[in-house]
Design an enzyme around this catalytic site. Structure first.
Site, PDB file in Angstrom:
ATOM      1  N   SER A   1       0.852  -1.192   0.000  1.00 17.18           N
ATOM      2  CA  SER A   1       0.000   0.000   0.000  1.00 17.18           C
ATOM      3  C   SER A   1       0.881   1.233   0.000  1.00 17.18           C
ATOM      4  CB  SER A   1      -0.876   0.022   1.249  1.00 17.18           C
ATOM      5  OG  SER A   1      -1.447   1.303   1.419  1.00 17.18           O
TER       6      SER A   1
ATOM      7  N   TYR B   1      -0.995  -0.640  10.151  1.00 15.32           N
ATOM      8  CA  TYR B   1      -1.241  -1.050   8.755  1.00 15.32           C
ATOM      9  C   TYR B   1      -0.049  -0.628   7.883  1.00 15.32           C
ATOM     10  CZ  TYR B   1      -3.438  -1.190   4.105  1.00 15.32           C
ATOM     11  OH  TYR B   1      -3.726  -1.443   2.784  1.00 15.32           O
TER      12      TYR B   1
HETATM   13  N1  LIG Z   1      -8.515  -0.235  -1.679  1.00 11.43           N
HETATM   14  C1  LIG Z   1      -7.434   0.483  -1.466  1.00 11.43           C
HETATM   15  O1  LIG Z   1      -7.456   1.740  -1.518  1.00 11.43           O
HETATM   16  C2  LIG Z   1      -6.105  -0.191  -1.190  1.00 11.43           C
HETATM   17  C3  LIG Z   1      -4.959   0.620  -1.219  1.00 11.43           C
HETATM   18  C4  LIG Z   1      -3.715   0.045  -0.992  1.00 11.43           C
HETATM   19  C5  LIG Z   1      -3.628  -1.305  -0.739  1.00 11.43           C
HETATM   20  N2  LIG Z   1      -4.747  -2.075  -0.705  1.00 11.43           N
HETATM   21  C6  LIG Z   1      -4.555  -3.509  -0.436  1.00 11.43           C
HETATM   22  O2  LIG Z   1      -5.080  -4.236  -1.527  1.00 11.43           O
HETATM   23  C7  LIG Z   1      -5.491  -5.534  -1.091  1.00 11.43           C
HETATM   24  C8  LIG Z   1      -6.900  -5.803  -1.598  1.00 11.43           C
HETATM   25  O3  LIG Z   1      -7.756  -4.859  -0.991  1.00 11.43           O
HETATM   26  P1  LIG Z   1      -9.142  -4.384  -1.623  1.00 11.43           P
HETATM   27  O4  LIG Z   1      -9.082  -2.918  -1.735  1.00 11.43           O
HETATM   28  O5  LIG Z   1      -9.513  -5.186  -2.810  1.00 11.43           O
HETATM   29  O6  LIG Z   1     -10.113  -4.662  -0.377  1.00 11.43           O
HETATM   30  P2  LIG Z   1     -11.116  -5.847  -0.051  1.00 11.43           P
HETATM   31  O7  LIG Z   1     -12.252  -5.835  -0.998  1.00 11.43           O
HETATM   32  O8  LIG Z   1     -11.420  -5.709   1.403  1.00 11.43           O
HETATM   33  O9  LIG Z   1     -10.256  -7.160  -0.324  1.00 11.43           O
HETATM   34  C9  LIG Z   1      -9.545  -7.884   0.645  1.00 11.43           C
HETATM   35  C10 LIG Z   1      -9.818  -9.359   0.412  1.00 11.43           C
HETATM   36  O10 LIG Z   1      -8.958 -10.145   1.233  1.00 11.43           O
HETATM   37  C11 LIG Z   1      -9.705 -11.171   1.835  1.00 11.43           C
HETATM   38  N3  LIG Z   1      -9.036 -11.469   3.093  1.00 11.43           N
HETATM   39  C12 LIG Z   1      -8.726 -10.592   4.088  1.00 11.43           C
HETATM   40  N4  LIG Z   1      -8.094 -11.222   5.089  1.00 11.43           N
HETATM   41  C13 LIG Z   1      -7.993 -12.519   4.717  1.00 11.43           C
HETATM   42  C14 LIG Z   1      -7.450 -13.676   5.331  1.00 11.43           C
HETATM   43  N5  LIG Z   1      -6.884 -13.612   6.551  1.00 11.43           N
HETATM   44  N6  LIG Z   1      -7.502 -14.847   4.679  1.00 11.43           N
HETATM   45  C15 LIG Z   1      -8.069 -14.924   3.456  1.00 11.43           C
HETATM   46  N7  LIG Z   1      -8.600 -13.867   2.810  1.00 11.43           N
HETATM   47  C16 LIG Z   1      -8.572 -12.688   3.445  1.00 11.43           C
HETATM   48  C17 LIG Z   1     -11.120 -10.607   2.015  1.00 11.43           C
HETATM   49  O11 LIG Z   1     -12.112 -11.613   1.966  1.00 11.43           O
HETATM   50  P3  LIG Z   1     -12.703 -12.281   3.304  1.00 11.43           P
HETATM   51  O12 LIG Z   1     -13.067 -11.167   4.236  1.00 11.43           O
HETATM   52  O13 LIG Z   1     -13.872 -13.070   2.823  1.00 11.43           O
HETATM   53  O14 LIG Z   1     -11.615 -13.163   3.827  1.00 11.43           O
HETATM   54  C18 LIG Z   1     -11.235  -9.748   0.757  1.00 11.43           C
HETATM   55  O15 LIG Z   1     -11.764 -10.494  -0.333  1.00 11.43           O
HETATM   56  C19 LIG Z   1      -5.346  -5.525   0.440  1.00 11.43           C
HETATM   57  O16 LIG Z   1      -4.139  -6.166   0.794  1.00 11.43           O
HETATM   58  C20 LIG Z   1      -5.280  -4.042   0.786  1.00 11.43           C
HETATM   59  O17 LIG Z   1      -4.551  -3.817   1.972  1.00 11.43           O
HETATM   60  C21 LIG Z   1      -5.993  -1.548  -0.926  1.00 11.43           C
END
Ligand SMILES: NC(=O)c1ccc[n+]([C@@H]2O[C@H](COP(=O)([O-])OP(=O)(O)OC[C@H]3O[C@@H](n4cnc5c(N)ncnc54)[C@H](OP(=O)(O)O)[C@@H]3O)[C@@H](O)[C@H]2O)c1
Length: 241
Positions: free
Chosen positions: A134, A145
């Protein structure tokens, strides 16, 4: 037989978009997450090349389910995308410890345990490991985080050093603000959204497909000579770090 990709957190947001892109490129894709119904919806959306494994990849006891689903096939692409912003009160030392441990479990152990378990299965040469960090790792602002995501950078560099001789690359993709995921569910305001958009040079939020396109490049021929790198996909909200 088709090439195989494993995407943790592939049921929603960035992971789902990435899994869809990889399926479009001809991969069989295993998506992993904790909620079976979310995975089932995503499998429907991605198509017949996708299958879901319900597992918490921060729990060593649940990782074997993923290894079983791989079934001894070589893994061409591993996208360690599962992660979350974990809130905490930080009102006592115990709550600080809980908050930091939960953040570390969610964002670091998820990648370390899954990668360790699948390491013997990665295609040699040719395997590609991607870790989703991130912008918070580079500019702070997220407490544990930010620190947990920064830990992934050091881990990825070690992986790249250890596996380069076997023809496996390891890189970090560091997204900026990305909408259309569950990441900010219940935490975003119109002002917060606008502030993040204003902070980009391109004056728009990132979309999951923006990150999937970076994965397409890293996993395709263009990424063959790229390893041990932090790839920033943030619309210019952090300058060249
Ligand atoms: N959106 C942003 O602005 C942003 C920015 C920078 C980085 N990121 C990173 O990008 C990645 C994806 O995020 P996103 O934005 O797509 O958010 P998201 O929709 O919340 O996706 C996260 C996914 O990870 C799964 N997950 C979380 N913990 C888990 C675990 N312990 N075991 C298995 N699955 C797990 C969740 O599903 P379940 O809850 O069903 O397990 C969910 O499908 C993350 O690592 C986040 O930190 C996001």
């Amino acid at each position: 037989m088709s090439r195989l990709a494993v995407v943790s957190g592939g049921g929603t947001g960035i992971g789902r978009s990435t899994a869809g892109m990889l399926a479009g490129e001809g991969y069989d894709v295993i998506i992993v997450g904790r909620r079976a119904e979310v995975l089932a919806d995503a499998v429907k959306w991605i198509g017949p090349q996708a299958s879901g494994v319900t597992a918490d990849v921060s729990d060593p006891a649940q990782i074997p389910a993923v290894v079983e689903a791989v079934g001894g096939r070589p893994v061409d692409v591993l996208v360690n995308n599962a992660g979350a912003f974990v809130s905490g009160t930080d009102s006592t030392l115990d709550s600080v410890a809980d908050h930091w441990r939960a953040s570390f479990d969610s964002n670091v152990l998820t990648a370390v345990l899954l990668t360790t378990a699948l390491l013997p299965s990665l295609r040699r040469p040719g395997g590609r490991i991607i870790l989703t960090s991130s912008i918070a790792a580079q500019r702070g602002g997220g407490g544990p985080y930010s620190a947990a995501k920064a830990a992934l950078h050091g881990y990825a560099l070690d992986l790249a050093v250890a596996l380069g001789g076997e023809g496996i690359t390891a890189n970090v993709i560091s997204p900026g603000y990305v909408i259309d995921s569950e990441f900010f569910d219940g935490r975003m305001t119109p002002e917060g959204h606008q502030k993040r958009v204003d902070a980009t040079l391109l004056k728009r939020p990132g979309e999951p497909q923006d990150i999937a396109e970076a994965v397409r490049w890293l996993t395709g021929p263009g990424g063959a000579y790229v390893t041990a790198q932090i790839i920033n996909v943030n619309g210019g909200s952090v300058l060249g770090r």
